[in-house]
Design a protein around this motif. Sequence first.
Motif, PDB file in Angstrom:
ATOM      1  N   CYS A   1      32.162 -77.424 -28.854  1.00 14.28           N
ATOM      2  CA  CYS A   1      31.775 -76.645 -27.517  1.00 14.28           C
ATOM      3  C   CYS A   1      32.346 -77.438 -26.239  1.00 14.28           C
ATOM      4  O   CYS A   1      32.047 -78.382 -26.002  1.00 14.28           O
ATOM      5  CB  CYS A   1      30.686 -76.223 -27.251  1.00 14.28           C
ATOM      6  SG  CYS A   1      30.361 -75.094 -26.131  1.00 14.28           S
ATOM      7  N   ASP A   2      33.379 -76.839 -25.688  1.00  9.29           N
ATOM      8  CA  ASP A   2      33.809 -77.172 -24.197  1.00  9.29           C
ATOM      9  C   ASP A   2      32.928 -76.846 -23.158  1.00  9.29           C
ATOM     10  O   ASP A   2      32.852 -75.654 -22.744  1.00  9.29           O
ATOM     11  CB  ASP A   2      35.387 -76.684 -23.982  1.00  9.29           C
ATOM     12  CG  ASP A   2      35.942 -77.434 -22.736  1.00  9.29           C
ATOM     13  OD1 ASP A   2      35.091 -77.950 -21.829  1.00  9.29           O
ATOM     14  OD2 ASP A   2      37.262 -77.369 -22.630  1.00  9.29           O
ATOM     15  N   VAL A   3      32.015 -77.606 -22.745  1.00  9.79           N
ATOM     16  CA  VAL A   3      31.040 -76.967 -21.724  1.00  9.79           C
ATOM     17  C   VAL A   3      31.346 -77.349 -20.422  1.00  9.79           C
ATOM     18  O   VAL A   3      30.694 -77.483 -19.126  1.00  9.79           O
ATOM     19  CB  VAL A   3      29.584 -77.863 -22.003  1.00  9.79           C
ATOM     20  CG1 VAL A   3      29.125 -77.445 -23.249  1.00  9.79           C
ATOM     21  CG2 VAL A   3      29.708 -79.398 -21.891  1.00  9.79           C
ATOM     22  N   GLY A   4      32.646 -77.575 -19.971  1.00 13.53           N
ATOM     23  CA  GLY A   4      33.141 -77.892 -18.789  1.00 13.53           C
ATOM     24  C   GLY A   4      32.584 -79.413 -18.359  1.00 13.53           C
ATOM     25  O   GLY A   4      32.337 -80.099 -19.070  1.00 13.53           O
ATOM     26  N   SER A   5      32.187 -79.184 -16.972  1.00 17.86           N
ATOM     27  CA  SER A   5      31.606 -80.636 -16.586  1.00 17.86           C
ATOM     28  C   SER A   5      30.143 -80.753 -16.865  1.00 17.86           C
ATOM     29  O   SER A   5      29.751 -81.619 -16.689  1.00 17.86           O
ATOM     30  CB  SER A   5      31.710 -80.754 -14.949  1.00 17.86           C
ATOM     31  OG  SER A   5      30.833 -79.818 -14.551  1.00 17.86           O
ATOM     32  N   GLY A   6      29.767 -79.508 -17.124  1.00 17.16           N
ATOM     33  CA  GLY A   6      28.200 -79.661 -17.859  1.00 17.16           C
ATOM     34  C   GLY A   6      27.388 -79.492 -16.568  1.00 17.16           C
ATOM     35  O   GLY A   6      26.028 -79.478 -16.860  1.00 17.16           O
ATOM     36  N   GLU A   7      27.773 -79.478 -15.505  1.00 15.93           N
ATOM     37  CA  GLU A   7      26.814 -79.800 -14.300  1.00 15.93           C
ATOM     38  C   GLU A   7      26.158 -78.274 -13.603  1.00 15.93           C
ATOM     39  O   GLU A   7      26.774 -77.929 -12.439  1.00 15.93           O
ATOM     40  CB  GLU A   7      27.675 -80.373 -12.962  1.00 15.93           C
ATOM     41  CG  GLU A   7      28.043 -81.663 -13.560  1.00 15.93           C
ATOM     42  CD  GLU A   7      29.198 -82.480 -12.486  1.00 15.93           C
ATOM     43  OE1 GLU A   7      28.898 -83.426 -11.784  1.00 15.93           O
ATOM     44  OE2 GLU A   7      30.330 -81.688 -12.277  1.00 15.93           O
ATOM     45  N   ILE A   8      25.344 -77.936 -14.414  1.00 17.59           N
ATOM     46  CA  ILE A   8      24.653 -76.714 -14.169  1.00 17.59           C
ATOM     47  C   ILE A   8      23.224 -76.791 -14.674  1.00 17.59           C
ATOM     48  O   ILE A   8      22.965 -77.452 -15.669  1.00 17.59           O
ATOM     49  CB  ILE A   8      25.374 -75.534 -14.797  1.00 17.59           C
ATOM     50  CG1 ILE A   8      24.750 -74.194 -14.057  1.00 17.59           C
ATOM     51  CG2 ILE A   8      25.434 -75.635 -16.351  1.00 17.59           C
ATOM     52  CD1 ILE A   8      24.938 -73.787 -12.626  1.00 17.59           C
ATOM     53  N   PHE A   9      22.170 -76.268 -13.660  1.00 19.99           N
ATOM     54  CA  PHE A   9      20.914 -76.284 -14.324  1.00 19.99           C
ATOM     55  C   PHE A   9      20.669 -74.546 -14.197  1.00 19.99           C
ATOM     56  O   PHE A   9      20.824 -73.838 -13.417  1.00 19.99           O
ATOM     57  CB  PHE A   9      19.942 -76.745 -13.225  1.00 19.99           C
ATOM     58  CG  PHE A   9      18.544 -76.792 -13.604  1.00 19.99           C
ATOM     59  CD1 PHE A   9      18.115 -77.916 -14.500  1.00 19.99           C
ATOM     60  CD2 PHE A   9      17.617 -75.754 -13.237  1.00 19.99           C
ATOM     61  CE1 PHE A   9      16.976 -77.757 -14.789  1.00 19.99           C
ATOM     62  CE2 PHE A   9      16.429 -75.792 -13.625  1.00 19.99           C
ATOM     63  CZ  PHE A   9      15.886 -76.792 -14.548  1.00 19.99           C
ATOM     64  N   ILE A  10      20.295 -74.099 -15.331  1.00 18.31           N
ATOM     65  CA  ILE A  10      19.774 -74.668 -16.513  1.00 18.31           C
ATOM     66  C   ILE A  10      20.908 -74.753 -17.332  1.00 18.31           C
ATOM     67  O   ILE A  10      21.903 -74.063 -17.496  1.00 18.31           O
ATOM     68  CB  ILE A  10      18.563 -73.586 -17.114  1.00 18.31           C
ATOM     69  CG1 ILE A  10      17.602 -73.627 -16.353  1.00 18.31           C
ATOM     70  CG2 ILE A  10      18.402 -73.975 -18.801  1.00 18.31           C
ATOM     71  CD1 ILE A  10      16.618 -72.398 -16.730  1.00 18.31           C
TER      72      ILE A  10
END
Length: 822
Positions: free
Chosen positions: A329-338
Amino acid sequence: MRGPARAPTANETERAALVNDPTRKAAIERFRHRTQEPLVRGEGSYVADVRLPRMLEMTVVRSDIANGRIAAVDCTRARAMEGVVAAVAARDLDGVQEYPSFLEFAQPLGLFPLCRDRVRYVGAPLAAIVASDRYVGEDAAETVAVEIEELPAVTTLDQALAPDAPRLFDTWPDNRILSFLRRDEAVDDILASSRVVRGAYKMQRQSPSPMETRGAVAEYRGGRLTLWTSTQSPHIVRTTISLMLGLPEHAIRVVAEDLGGSFGTKTHVYPEEILVCWLARRLGRPVRWVEDRAEHFMASVHARDQLHELEAAIDDDGRVLALRARIVCDVGSGEIFIPSLTTSFVTAAILTGPYRIPHAEVAIECVVTNKTPSGAYRGFGAPEAVFAMERLVERVARETGRDPIELRRGMMIGPEDLPYTLPSGAVLDSGSHRQAFERAVELGRAALERAHAERAPGDGTRLGLGVATYVEGGGPSYYLTTGHWTSHEPCVVRVEPDGGVVVAVGVTAMGQGIQTAVATVAADALGVPADTVRVVLGDTDTSPYGLGSWGSRGAIVATGAVVKAMATVRDKALRIGAGLLEAAPEDVVLEHGRIFVRGSTAPSVSFAEVATVATIRTTELPPGIEPGLEGSAVYDAPGVMHASDERGRLNAVAAHANATHAAVVQVDVETGWVEVLEYVVVHDCGTMLNPAIVDGQIRGGVAQGIGGALYEEISYSPEGQPLTTSFMDYLLPTAAETPPIVIEHFESPSPTTALGVKGVGESGPIGPPAAITNAIADALAAWDIEIDATPVTPTVVRRLIRAAEASPTGTSIAHEDRGPRA
């Protein structure tokens, strides 16, 4: 409506009588009009409608570079501009903590509301401008001097996973934010001793794209912070603000106004929500921010973008004996909450669908790239699973010479198999998997026959039929996703002196009809008309602490809590009514708003009279009964696991719905244009609380699924620049592209949930990518093509046909060679 071919039980007969009662129907309709007509009339209240005295507007300065180290963010010129009240960068946010990090199995992000030393996607927030209006703010944003040392962008999975790939996070060993393996020792041996069919399937990057973009308004007054925000989970937002700003939760109020759609994108707690709160408190004035559409495409979460590499061991009849899967899975930068890393876990959980596949081994990799962070989107890993598995089944059928319908029929679980545990540990406690499949095939074939009869011969088009079958979990645990919150839901009930009922719940409304469902269940449980019920939600000051609306959970957990709370209220009302009638409590009943002795409707007392005695005329209360008529309860569905067992298996949901979709398409072989002529859904979500709402959820979801199958795609340049930042580039299906949708239902109540409900909110978009691509492949069977990626645009269709004509053995267009979109 069709159902299992069996005699109804006594409970089902009683419920049918209740559902068809005309008085009940009229009361529900009056409630629905009261709560929904304002939205139709344009009288809804959204975040952008919030107007407060002395309110300021926030503008966010965003990175235009995909990957780089921040040397400077200088707001000096912006602060000097007329109309600008404040301009802040990360270093100015004193007292603000990093977002909490609860997930122990994922790499740490060190996430902060504004970028401190690194940017990892175009759209990342660098600074915030607060001004008298948005126009001044946008002008001031242009003056912020940003110095970034640009680094090579990583925009594909292949780049991110290369041994020499630039690392997005310096402290990580590579670009994997998490890796997971669910082993099954039997899979190796079965694959080694069996014929193996392989396939790789890719679902594209998408944007949830609700009509209403995100927004937030904060006001700090009298020592309390109030945030109006477009969120699906107000209490989770409140807790996060408390942790990051150091305010006690009782000093924070979060209000979710009417939501103009969400589809998962508003389950997250975004930087802008933290920023407006900090700024409002610092400046002593309300601060508002409303996202524009270009920002939404760059700064609100994306979704899907998942690769599935599958290996199936099959027997001589083509039945799958064992499955090995690698999900990337490509989660982009991943910089998110949640963080939404667990979409791939949902894919793994339901990958084998309603098929008897005894063994499956799954490896999961979530990988960061220089793209907008990925997050929740309606379906949450399920469309990806169904697309990959159903395309693999089609490939097995083609390679073995089997009819794909017969192949599915031979693997489908039936009533005799239930309850059935999937290799992932997911438990199917009930369902109509085989029955729904057979009915959808029947309806799909009839639709194909009609299309053939209406089609002019020799017009350069081809017709095809495709099916897709699946299971969908509802009411999940939030623990794997958040590492903090779990799955329960509360309800508080208060009866007013005139007999009106106030029901406060922790779920939120976003167009899914949850108010109607709650009011209906409350009224039925109490024996009063639905239009005497008021539902309170979306405000942390008036609603009990709940987890919000997501994961097809509302109908399961909210109504479960309502049933428990109403039992307390009903019991007390009956005891009071019995006292007023001078009868024994066990001899009286409450129906249609009146209490009377069973078998005789006279004498009686009204529920309103009982409420008045309970709250005002308390001298008339029977001995031993305290004043008041209230109740509260918390519902946590049984069987929901929050952590996997020693084998990596997990049943993380309350119940599983099931469905089969069938699509009939027409393909123009000259232009590549695909038209969906008719669409069929045969669905089973257990007990349907309101069939009209269920149908509406399915229809809207199918339209979204059609977009995923044929039109929508977020694209990036090799440098990490977004190429789809408006609806001129990002194609959404309209009414013209949405075909007639035939919906039929089975009702197989779950034996574990309070009312037998299973959830339906996310079901609609799960089937279309698989069903439609299967139909396109069927229409182009003469070319022997293989479709292994979405969206299937006209350009893709033409390339498939041209490649097949150049290679008589058939062809596919792989996910890494898609070419330009038409």
